[in-house]
Scaffold this motif. Sequence first.
Motif, PDB file in Angstrom:
ATOM      1  N   LYS A 276      -2.262   7.033  -4.074  1.00 29.46           N
ATOM      2  CA  LYS A 276      -2.578   6.184  -5.363  1.00 29.46           C
ATOM      3  C   LYS A 276      -1.749   5.999  -6.071  1.00 29.46           C
ATOM      4  O   LYS A 276      -1.737   4.685  -7.303  1.00 29.46           O
ATOM      5  CB  LYS A 276      -3.885   6.288  -5.935  1.00 29.46           C
ATOM      6  CG  LYS A 276      -5.867   6.539  -5.050  1.00 29.46           C
ATOM      7  CD  LYS A 276      -6.770   6.120  -5.067  1.00 29.46           C
ATOM      8  CE  LYS A 276      -8.194   6.968  -4.827  1.00 29.46           C
ATOM      9  NZ  LYS A 276      -9.335   7.379  -5.845  1.00 29.46           N
ATOM     10  N   LEU A 277      -1.163   6.752  -6.040  1.00 31.05           N
ATOM     11  CA  LEU A 277       0.632   6.799  -7.712  1.00 31.05           C
ATOM     12  C   LEU A 277       1.599   5.999  -6.481  1.00 31.05           C
ATOM     13  O   LEU A 277       2.812   6.630  -6.084  1.00 31.05           O
ATOM     14  CB  LEU A 277       0.212   7.339  -8.342  1.00 31.05           C
ATOM     15  CG  LEU A 277      -1.046   7.599  -8.883  1.00 31.05           C
ATOM     16  CD1 LEU A 277      -0.019   9.215  -9.231  1.00 31.05           C
ATOM     17  CD2 LEU A 277      -1.624   7.081 -10.280  1.00 31.05           C
ATOM     18  N   HIS A 278       0.964   4.296  -6.753  1.00 28.22           N
ATOM     19  CA  HIS A 278       2.793   3.869  -6.408  1.00 28.22           C
ATOM     20  C   HIS A 278       3.052   2.748  -7.668  1.00 28.22           C
ATOM     21  O   HIS A 278       2.101   1.751  -7.765  1.00 28.22           O
ATOM     22  CB  HIS A 278       2.374   3.522  -4.736  1.00 28.22           C
ATOM     23  CG  HIS A 278       1.584   4.522  -3.783  1.00 28.22           C
ATOM     24  ND1 HIS A 278       3.162   5.235  -3.350  1.00 28.22           N
ATOM     25  CD2 HIS A 278       0.781   4.788  -3.587  1.00 28.22           C
ATOM     26  CE1 HIS A 278       2.272   6.159  -2.769  1.00 28.22           C
ATOM     27  NE2 HIS A 278       0.935   5.260  -2.532  1.00 28.22           N
ATOM     28  N   ILE A 279       4.500   2.446  -7.344  1.00 26.90           N
ATOM     29  CA  ILE A 279       4.456   1.006  -8.416  1.00 26.90           C
ATOM     30  C   ILE A 279       5.339   0.695  -7.335  1.00 26.90           C
ATOM     31  O   ILE A 279       6.329   0.197  -6.999  1.00 26.90           O
ATOM     32  CB  ILE A 279       5.547   2.408  -9.425  1.00 26.90           C
ATOM     33  CG1 ILE A 279       5.205   3.267 -10.415  1.00 26.90           C
ATOM     34  CG2 ILE A 279       6.267   0.946  -9.942  1.00 26.90           C
ATOM     35  CD1 ILE A 279       6.846   3.600 -10.876  1.00 26.90           C
ATOM     36  N   ARG A 280       4.918  -0.652  -7.444  1.00 26.96           N
ATOM     37  CA  ARG A 280       4.564  -1.868  -6.707  1.00 26.96           C
ATOM     38  C   ARG A 280       6.670  -2.886  -7.297  1.00 26.96           C
ATOM     39  O   ARG A 280       6.367  -3.552  -6.321  1.00 26.96           O
ATOM     40  CB  ARG A 280       3.472  -2.344  -6.967  1.00 26.96           C
ATOM     41  CG  ARG A 280       2.620  -2.251  -6.135  1.00 26.96           C
ATOM     42  CD  ARG A 280       2.343  -1.530  -5.379  1.00 26.96           C
ATOM     43  NE  ARG A 280       1.404  -0.586  -4.777  1.00 26.96           N
ATOM     44  CZ  ARG A 280       1.015   0.052  -3.888  1.00 26.96           C
ATOM     45  NH1 ARG A 280       2.066  -0.207  -2.136  1.00 26.96           N
ATOM     46  NH2 ARG A 280      -0.144   1.222  -3.153  1.00 26.96           N
TER      47      ARG A 280
END
Length: 282
Positions: A276-280
């Motif tokens: 759940k940890l993604h920089i967009r």
Amino acid sequence: MILTSEILNLHAYLFRIAYNMLGVVEEAEDIVQDVYEKWLSAQRVREPKAYLGRMAVNSSINRLNELKKHRESYIGPWLPEPYITLEPDPSPTIEYGLLFLLERLNPFERAVFILRESFLEEYTAIAELTGLSVDNCRQLLHRAHEKLGRFKNQTLEPASQRARTEAFLLALQQQDRPALDQLLKSDIELFSDGGGKRAAALKPLLGLEKVLKFLFGVAQLPENHESEFEYRPAFANGLPAALLFRRSTGNLDSMSYVVGDTSGIARLLYVRNPDKLHIRDK
């Protein structure tokens, strides 16, 4: 039908519906893709936005029913996937703390609440998008507000949110109990989502003493004494949050998000599940 620029420009609108409903970015993108595929076989559509929106809402309701069953076996509390950016992005979704609360609602309550509160749709439009009657939509919105309770209105302005987040992190780093007592409400709640892939509290922690005991315990871990972690400012769903990176690897370890108002922090949300940890930001 073909995918004209007018139809493709509705991607952000459709994504917001699906993401607000499901709380998972990839699932929302799948809904949008499916809606566009169905559009290719549609015929004689008078109002493309309403037609596509209705498909997005219905597909999201069906998918949410399926996901809720899967989440019953999730390890520890389930938190939505935050839409993380390094600059404020007002487009993708509602505030993250409220998105978390929407898990209390059933799919139809959630759809009506989102369309009314996030998209400011009139009840006639909501009825058309959901296939429900206007009276039923009004009843569902009333029930949704009752389930969400007082916490739904706990949102700070961005500057205050940033200041509150930084003050909390500094007090925690220094283990400043008096400062934390001032910042945190006595009935504070803490939810931590590791998904069985990273260490996290397996149950919600309720009350100031339990929350502080947990936070101070984490602070005593050897890796925290060795300055292994570095906090960096970011945004979750358009509002300030904090990212925690490991210095040794440069990897994103977790996101912390504070929920509260001018009287103090009422809830702490920690996302540690790496899925759940993604920089967009590109």
